[in-house]
Design a protein around this motif. Structure first.
Motif: not given
Length: 347
Positions: A270, A282, A287, A291, A296, A300
C-alpha cells in the motif's frame, strides 16, 4: 566533548537492556530480574532529560538510520541482487530513479536530519518543562521516591501501547488526508508534494524524507502527543518508537521479502501504491481507516487477511482442530462411561 563520549554512558546500558532477553540462555524470570535491575539503574542514574534525548536517539539510530543505510548500500552496491527482491524491479532501485545519486544523497541527508530534529525537539520540550518551568516530566520516567521499581505496570504498558498504536494511526490518517493531501492544506500540502512525493518508488530513507515541518506534523506528533496526553511510561514510549522505526524501514524498503507477510507485506504494497500514485489513496499505515473510508488503492487490509488465511488454510486447519477436539472429547467420555460401568459391576 564528542558525541560518542556523551552517548557511551547511556547507550551501553541501553544496549544491554535490550540484548539480555535476546542473547542470554537464562530463564524468563531471570531475564526479567536483570531487565528490571538494568532499567532501574538507568532510571536512577540519569535525568529525565538525558533519558528522553539519548533513549530515542539510540533507538532511532540502531533501528531506523543504520538499517536504512544498510538497505541503501545493498541497493546501490549490489543492484543485481537487490533487483530480484524489489517489488518494482529495476524501477525500484534508488540510483535508477530521477535525480540519480545526487537525489539519493539529498534524501538520505534530510531523512537523518529530520530524525535528529525530532529527537532534539522532544529533548527541548522536556528541558523547557523540567529545567525552566520546574514541572514534572511529560512522560512517566521516575517511579515513587520510596520505591526502586521504575518499570511500568504490565497492564498499563499493554493498555498504553495499544492506545498509542490506535491514536498514532488515527492521527496520521487524518493529518495525511486532510492536511498533507488536501487542496486546503496550503503550504504544508505543497511542501509534502514537492519533497516527499518527488520520489516515485520508495526506499527506506524516504519514510523520513519530507519538509521538516511536515515530518514533525506527520511522523513525530502522532506518537508524541498521545504519549504526553496520557503520560505514558517512557518504556512504553520507547517500545512504540522501536516498533514504528522498524515499520518505516520495512514498509518503505520496496522489498518483497519481509519478516511478516500478514502485516508488513500488505503495508509495503500500500505504501508503494501511495507513492506511485502521488498520494491518491492509502493514507493510513495499517490500511484499516482507508478500508473504512474507501480510500484504499489496490488490495485492502481485508484482502490481505483473506489471502493470508487462504495461504495457510486457516479454515481447513480450524475444522480439523475442531474435529480433533470433538474426537478427543468423545474418547474421554467413553473412558469415563467405561470406568463408571466397571465401578458399578464391582459393587
Amino acid at each position: 566533548m564528542s558525541l560518542t563520549s556523551l552517548l557511551a554512558p547511556l547507550t551501553l546500558p541501553l544496549a544491554s537492556l535490550f540484548a539480555i532477553p535476546m542473547l542470554s540462555s537464562w530463564s524468563t524470570s531471570l531475564n526479567l530480574v536483570f531487565f528490571s535491575l538494568t532499567w532501574t539503574t538507568i532510571a536512577m542514574t540519569y535525568s529525565p532529560l538525558q533519558l528522553e534525548f539519548f533513549g530515542p536517539l539510540f533507538l532511532r539510530t540502531i533501528l531506523y538510520i543504520l538499517p536504512s543505510a544498510l538497505f541503501l548500500v545493498l541497493d546501490l552496491g549490489v543492484p543485481s541482487l537487490a533487483v530480484e527482491i524489489k517489488a518494482q524491479g529495476e524501477m525500484g532501485l534508488p540510483g535508477r530513479q530521477r535525480g540519480g545519486l545526487a537525489k539519493v544523497r539529498r534524501v538520505a541527508g534530510w531523512s537523518v536530519f529530520n530524525v535528529l530534529l525530532a529527537v532534539a525537539v522532544q529533548a527541548g520540550v522536556e528541558w523547557l518543562t523540567t529545567d525552566v518551568l520546574r514541572m514534572r516530566s511529560l512522560l512517566l520516567i521516575k517511579g515513587s521516591a520510596w520505591s526502586l521499581n521504575h518499570l511500568p505496570n504490565p497492564w498499563a504498558l499493554i493498555k498504553h501501547a495499544f492506545l498509542g498504536l490506535m491514536c498514532r494511526n488515527i492521527l496520521q490518517y487524518y493529518i495525511h488526508l486532510h492536511i498533507l493531501h488536501s487542496p486546503n492544506g496550503g503550504i504544508l500540502a505543497r511542501w509534502h508534494q514537492t519533497w516527499h512525493h518527488s520520489i516515485y518508488i520508495p526506499y527506506s530513507f524516504v519514510a523520513s524524507y519530507d519538509h521538516p515541518a511536515c515530518y514533525l506534523l506527520y511522523r513525530f506528533l502522532p506518537l508524541y502527543l498521545p504519549a504526553i496526553a496520557f503520560r505514558f511510561h517512557i518504556m512504553t514510549y520507547l517500545l512504540l518508537l522501536a516498533i514504528f522505526s522498524l515499520e518505516d524501514v520495512f514498509t518503505y524498503s520496496g522489498y518483497t521479502v519481509l519478516p511478516s507477510t500478514i502485516m508488513l507485506r500488505g503495508m509495503a504494497r500500500r505504501t508503494d501504491a501511495h507513492m506511485m500514485s502521488q498520494g491518491k489513496g492509502n493514507f493510513g499505515p495499517l490500511g484499516v481507516l482507508d478500508w473504512a473510508n474507501g480510500t484504499t488503492l489496490g488490495a485492502d487490509v481485508v484482502d490481505d487477511l483473506r489471502e493470508e488465511m487462504d495461504k495457510h488454510d486457516v479454515q481447513e486447519r480450524t475444522g480439523k482442530a475442531i474435529d480433533g477436539a470433538g474426537d478427543a472429547a468423545g474418547g474421554l467420555a467413553a473412558k469415563f462411561k467405561s470406568r463408571a460401568k466397571k465401578g458399578k459391576g464391582r459393587k
